[in-house]
Enzyme design. Structure first.
Site, PDB file in Angstrom:
ATOM      1  N   GLU C  60       0.808  -1.216   0.000  1.00 26.67           N
ATOM      2  CA  GLU C  60       0.000   0.000   0.000  1.00 26.67           C
ATOM      3  C   GLU C  60       0.840   1.264   0.000  1.00 26.67           C
ATOM      4  O   GLU C  60       0.428   2.283  -0.572  1.00 26.67           O
ATOM      5  CB  GLU C  60      -0.953  -0.006   1.191  1.00 26.67           C
ATOM      6  CG  GLU C  60      -2.075  -1.051   1.107  1.00 26.67           C
ATOM      7  CD  GLU C  60      -1.614  -2.483   1.324  1.00 26.67           C
ATOM      8  OE1 GLU C  60      -0.498  -2.687   1.857  1.00 26.67           O
ATOM      9  OE2 GLU C  60      -2.365  -3.411   0.970  1.00 26.67           O
ATOM     10  N   HIS C 129     -11.930  -6.337   7.828  1.00 25.99           N
ATOM     11  CA  HIS C 129     -12.631  -6.019   6.583  1.00 25.99           C
ATOM     12  C   HIS C 129     -13.915  -5.266   6.910  1.00 25.99           C
ATOM     13  O   HIS C 129     -14.915  -5.384   6.216  1.00 25.99           O
ATOM     14  CB  HIS C 129     -12.951  -7.286   5.774  1.00 25.99           C
ATOM     15  CG  HIS C 129     -11.748  -8.091   5.395  1.00 25.99           C
ATOM     16  ND1 HIS C 129     -11.111  -8.937   6.264  1.00 25.99           N
ATOM     17  CD2 HIS C 129     -11.059  -8.166   4.230  1.00 25.99           C
ATOM     18  CE1 HIS C 129     -10.086  -9.508   5.661  1.00 25.99           C
ATOM     19  NE2 HIS C 129     -10.025  -9.063   4.430  1.00 25.99           N
TER      20      HIS C 129
HETATM   21  C1  TPP Z   1      -1.699  -5.203   3.970  1.00 24.24           C
HETATM   22  C2  TPP Z   1      -2.727  -6.005   3.218  1.00 24.24           C
HETATM   23  N1  TPP Z   1      -3.143  -5.570   2.021  1.00 24.24           N
HETATM   24  C3  TPP Z   1      -4.070  -6.260   1.329  1.00 24.24           C
HETATM   25  C4  TPP Z   1      -4.616  -7.400   1.833  1.00 24.24           C
HETATM   26  C5  TPP Z   1      -5.700  -8.159   1.049  1.00 24.24           C
HETATM   27  N2  TPP Z   1      -5.180  -9.461   0.651  1.00 24.24           N
HETATM   28  C6  TPP Z   1      -5.427 -10.562   1.392  1.00 24.24           C
HETATM   29  S1  TPP Z   1      -4.595 -11.877   0.819  1.00 24.24           S
HETATM   30  C7  TPP Z   1      -3.920 -11.021  -0.452  1.00 24.24           C
HETATM   31  C8  TPP Z   1      -2.992 -11.705  -1.401  1.00 24.24           C
HETATM   32  C9  TPP Z   1      -1.887 -12.402  -0.681  1.00 24.24           C
HETATM   33  O1  TPP Z   1      -1.047 -13.048  -1.571  1.00 24.24           O
HETATM   34  P1  TPP Z   1       0.139 -13.958  -1.059  1.00 24.24           P
HETATM   35  O2  TPP Z   1       0.912 -13.219  -0.025  1.00 24.24           O
HETATM   36  O3  TPP Z   1       0.876 -14.431  -2.234  1.00 24.24           O
HETATM   37  O4  TPP Z   1      -0.572 -15.148  -0.313  1.00 24.24           O
HETATM   38  P2  TPP Z   1      -1.523 -16.263  -0.942  1.00 24.24           P
HETATM   39  O5  TPP Z   1      -2.929 -15.799  -0.675  1.00 24.24           O
HETATM   40  O6  TPP Z   1      -1.209 -16.358  -2.390  1.00 24.24           O
HETATM   41  O7  TPP Z   1      -1.208 -17.508  -0.213  1.00 24.24           O
HETATM   42  C10 TPP Z   1      -4.363  -9.708  -0.424  1.00 24.24           C
HETATM   43  C11 TPP Z   1      -4.007  -8.669  -1.414  1.00 24.24           C
HETATM   44  C12 TPP Z   1      -4.161  -7.811   3.085  1.00 24.24           C
HETATM   45  N3  TPP Z   1      -4.636  -8.920   3.679  1.00 24.24           N
HETATM   46  N4  TPP Z   1      -3.230  -7.108   3.748  1.00 24.24           N
END
Ligand code: TPP
Ligand code: TPP
Ligand code: MG
Ligand code: MG
Lengths: 344, 327, 327, 344
Positions: C60, C129
């Protein structure tokens, strides 16, 4: 070490686990945790699709990376800071199917949060599982802090921080690895690289192929491992644990893997990935793969398999029934525990 | 009992707590060898070693994130943010993690963390070395926020903060560090978190403040007394949890209240004090509660003319208090 | 004029602004191929290409930091924060940079940036959320904060925000996205930033709200009317700069005010509204201004019982309004 | 390329600047900016010690890194996002001694902030110098954003972000490099590594010797250069500018250097570094070093040197006098410019 693993596998793989110092029982225990993690997860989707619970987030596909690494720790002594997919990690370290289901149904008895957090936000001070929030990557610094505390007290506990490759883009990831490197902390960073941050493919997240390559910039080793090969993950983690426990410092382990489901029950992954791609990865499912290995190694016989299946199913059934019927928190449960003790 | 400066009181408080409890340690930028840019930790590195007084890299999220992990694993970290103005990189760790962890674990994990941050203006610190951050953090449930104004309160609240089981943001006003001297009781004396203190009794109107503004209010109260107006001065000391009882008591006593802070007004601490009085002592008011605050501009400018124009002063407080007295 | 949902109105607003002005572009997590996790940007990636609808890495501070640089170099970025709850990693860039740059350059550089963030509860989103973040940012001088409640306002304010020369935090209430439908005027219609709107006339008391709570207040007002109490409902729409004139006008009209928001009370928007009324319409009050807000707990729990206990509802508003009417 | 530089130097160094495409005039211009930066800075300390101004933060010792890199840009077309030490950068790009002194005395005419910011917080939209605040590392993302805008508009302007090695510990540094790498932006990251973040030595800031090694983790080249060799810095930057302008992507340049003064007029560096260490580095002062080169190359004759000294002194005198007597802002200047236009 990596070469050695490959060799053993090439020899037909019949004694890889023993070469790693894993007894047959332990090898089967790993398998059973993977099976349980998968089964709980599948049941959750079923219940969610029936409208009986609002939200699922899955470990499916990543059980090899999760269980393979967590089983290299001393439960209750070493620490983990997991992320929301890590059902396999916490089940390996002492959480139960009931615990999972209590959190899934957001019941008062949910040990992680008493129904306050979404499913997947694990935590237990007793089990040395650090509570996780939703913001990604914060837990990497927490893990470094846990390891720092161990260092100050001259204890040899090891801490693993788990995270997705998406989380590696956050500043906190850099900061945690940098600090851990400077102080050679007993922390292991396990990146479960499943190629996507929700819809964003790795190529839009970083200009490199291996997250593990970043470790060099922090002065400690980075290791790429096949995350769907549970024994390879175990081996890499075991080596990293030895380093960490003996004061040699951190390791970054990148486990290449894949998630089989959509990001969560709120996501539609057909918007951003091809069914063919998912199908290809399903062929590499870590559970059948390990199952084949154990069968060939003569460890997983038909009766053993049947017993495992029975236990897993029984646990999932019991957990579902227990949790679904467990009491909700009441409105009175809204206010307490803002602070450790309420102010007089 | 001896006369000390605010910064001496803070240093002594940390020293005593570290001596008392092995789990207390300090982390921050330049806190080690350098003793901190204000010398708040001077001598502690030598005394307690590099393990307990840790120079971190230049990264505030690191400082707070480590503190959370260390606290989860049995320690009582004192995390120093070099200037309050540089706390924002740690906001995710403070607001979304530290403040929410006790609640989200239903009390399974509480975090005894102190985050120290030098704040406030009047030191030619310009936009980024003068900020007031109390409202941002006081808004966040799960945090305690203290802002002592005297050496005795500084020491007593530091010790309470270290022993508190929850995250405490400990705000130390830079301008008071060496300017304000006062008696500090010897021995292990705590000042409770959550308790305001009447620093001067009065019956005609109430001045509510904290930090440097406490002293400006006391100064203004002296002049008011000479004019025949007896102003009560309430030092909040703790901003969150706010000592509502003390606020209501002084309101009921005088019927006229002026709240003073350097922070800008919009949804600030004065607004909350006004809201609380509205809710609980509306009937006791002889005049609308007034506030005197820094202006709604992004931060305090460097130039001395602008800085003076920004800062509330004893004179400005006096003018407003006279207006209130006459109402 | 056609009936649309809030999310359709927002999407249309962005689409029209991008078509109108080449310098407008979108950045955020999953905004491209995926069309956003709420589908707010659905179709825009296809229409405007990867250069103008950019999937950022999960970071962010990156999103806002890039927006600042791009705005300094002639662009008008729309930065999407996936959930308001995840804005904290960008707070340093928003508060210390974006908000302060116009002031610190004495007007040499202003930043036309829109930061969109889905906020609010009632969607089983749990602690991370469901958050309300308006008070934190409204407190910061140099930012504008809008929180439309209807499709027409959502579109009109989105377009105004894009054309505004300064950083605007555009809050879209998740629960209203598909729940709230309404007429949206055709063509290039702006809703001015800084103007509240009376959404229902009344003479007995005033309900002041924004976002989802606007609709709950309107619902409560219907019931009150049936009970013979005519409630005026003022939709703030913009939180900063607050439309003080509209707040004072409704206060002077009814003499009784209830402010409603989901955010917790301490130094929140309701406190500021109460402070402003205290300062400018104390004499017009027939009762203390009241507030009905989320509780002072860290965030909204997941379990449905707890979520309901947390959220203000039409019933709770009704109860408080009845109390106020009787005062 | 690095090898080439070394070679030229080995040959007696008499034509290094010409080999780099720098005319004699240009080579002297670089020298004059370095001299001016140093002279303004020295004057500021003098005035500060006399109590006529409250605060100084210095470029002294880092002029080679600053001027060598900035002179590789097209002023007013390319962009820079400097940090508080970068007087040498902004003087190279069109700011004047008067501008510096107006900011030093916090006068209304100060073009960077009209006396609102501390000295060292440069900014000018006209000169494409991005305003800097005090929080470190934020400007790296701003620079990436500027470069992104250039990319979207298909312009070939290059952006340099300057920062200390201390700032490299912040998450924003990681995030900026990561994004720039993914999109191959026309941005150059110049790290002025002076070995300290206030009192904290490099060894407590990172576990590696070269910040530049991190570039590999972002998919672009990292270059270590002797920051006190202005021509070496120029060369490295020129090469990076070519890469950036032609769409090949970012470069991270680490200029190894040292600050001669305390961190600022509020600091006492004797608390954390040895006088001997400072003395050793003073021997490597980039200005006399370049002076020797220019003399040996026959470019800097006595009369030329005298003329430069005269011009520099005149500018510093004029700037000091002008700025000290310039009007302060008035109290009425406190409120305007919170927003681009005040709301009606
Ligand atoms: C700081 C933050 N920004 C956005 C989100 C929303 N969000 C939840 S999971 C995710 C993707 C995470 O990807 P990754 O770290 O590769 O984990 P995966 O879900 O692929 O296992 C996002 C953007 C969040 N949880 N935290
Ligand atoms: C975010 C932030 N935290 C702390 C500070 C206080 N501070 C100012 S300069 C500095 C050290 C910077 O070191 P480095 O980046 O190496 O630059 P140098 O001063 O050595 O040139 C610190 C800690 C700051 N300006 N910003
Ligand atoms: Mg992923
Ligand atoms: Mg440095």
């Amino acid at each position: 070490m990596a070469t050695k693993t490959a060799e053993v596998e090439a020899r037909g793989g019949q004694s890889r686990h023993r070469a790693l110092g894993l007894s047959d029982e332990r090898a089967l225990a790993i398998y059973e945790v993977m099976r349980l993690a998968r089964a709980v997860d599948e049941r959750m989707w079923l219940i969610n699709r029936q409208g009986r619970a609002p939200f699922v987030i899955s470990c499916q596909g990543q059980e090899g990376a999760q269980v393979g690494s967590a089983m290299a720790l001393k439960p209750g002594y070493d620490w983990v800071a997991p992320y929301y997919r890590d059902a396999g990690v916490v089940l390996a370290l002492g959480m139960t199917a009931r615990d999972q289901m209590l959190s899934f149904f957001a019941k008062r008895e949910d040990p992680s949060s008493a129904g306050r957090q979404m499913p997947g936000h694990f935590g237990s001070q007793r089990l040395h599982i650090l509570t996780g929030g939703s913001p990604v990557a914060t837990q990497l610094l927490h893990a470094a802090g846990i390891a720092l505390a161990s260092r100050i007290r001259k204890e040899d506990a090891v801490t693993i921080a788990y995270f997705g490759e998406g989380a590696s883009s956050e500043g906190d990831c850099h900061e945690a690895m940098n600090f851990a490197g400077i102080h050679k902390l007993g922390v292991i960073f396990v990146c479960e690289n499943n190629g996507y941050a929700i819809s964003v493919p790795q190529s839009q997240q970083m200009a490199i192929l291996n997250v593990a390559d970043r470790a060099a910039g922090y002065g400690f080793p980075g290791v790429v491992v096949d995350g769907n090969d549970v024994l390879a993950v175990y081996q890499a983690t075991r080596d990293a644990v030895t380093r960490a426990r003996t004061g040699e410092g951190p390791t970054l382990i990148e486990a290449k893997t894949y998630r089989f489901t959509a990001h969560s029950s709120d996501d539609d992954d057909r918007r951003y990935r091809q069914a063919e791609e998912v199908a290809v990865w399903r062929q590499k499912d870590p559970i059948p793969r390990y199952q084949r290995y154990l069968r060939e190694a003569g460890v997983l016989t038909e009766p053993v398999e049947a017993a495992i299946t029975e236990r897993v199913t029984a646990q999932v059934d019991d957990a579902t029934e227990y949790a679904e019927q467990a009491p909700d928190p009441s409105a009175d449960d809204l206010l307490p525990h803002v602070f450790a003790r309420e102010l007089g | 009992m001896a006369v000390k400066t605010v910064i001496e009181a803070i240093r002594e408080g940390m020293d005593e707590e570290m001596a008392r409890d092995q789990s207390v340690f300090i982390m921050g930028e330049d806190v080690g060898q350098r003793g901190g840019v204000f010398l708040a930790t001077d001598g502690l590195f030598k005394k307690y070693g590099a393990d307990r007084v840790i120079d971190t890299p230049l990264a505030e999220s690191t400082i707070v994130g480590l503190a959370i992990g260390a606290a989860a694993n049995g320690m009582r970290p004192i995390a120093e943010i070099q200037f309050a103005d540089f706390i924002a990189p740690a906001m995710n760790q403070i607001i979304e993690e530290a403040a929410r962890i006790c609640y989200r674990t239903n009390g399974d994990l509480n975090l005894p963390i102190v985050i120290r941050a030098p704040w406030g203006g009047g030191v030619h610190g310009a936009l980024y070395h003068s900020q007031s951050i109390e409202a941002l953090f006081a808004h966040v449930p799960g945090l305690k926020v203290v802002a002592p104004g005297t050496p005795a309160d500084a020491k007593g609240l530091l010790k309470s903060a270290v022993r508190d089981p929850d995250p405490v943001l400990y705000l130390e006003h830079k301008r008071t560090y060496r300017l304000i001297k006062g008696e500090v009781p010897d021995g292990d004396r705590l000042v409770p978190i959550g308790k305001a203190e009447v620093k001067r009794q009065g019956k005609d109107l109430s001045l509510i403040a904290y930090g440097l503004m406490l002293h400006y209010c006391l100064e203004a109260a002296d002049t008011l007394a000479a004019e025949g107006v007896e102003a009560e001065v309430l030092d909040l000391r703790t901003i969150k949890p706010l000592d509502v009882a003390a606020v209501i008591a002084t309101t009921r006593k005088t019927g006229k209240v002026l709240v003073v802070h350097e922070d800008n007004p919009f949804a600030g601490v004065a607004a909350e004090v006004m809201a609380v009085i509205m809710e609980q002592a509306f009937d006791a008011l002889d005049a609308p509660v007034m506030r005197l605050t820094g202006p709604d501009v992004p931060a305090m400018p460097f130039n001395h003319v602008l800085e003076a124009a920004f800062m509330p002063s004893p004179e400005k407080i006096l003018a407003k208090a006279r207006e209130l007295a006459k109402y």
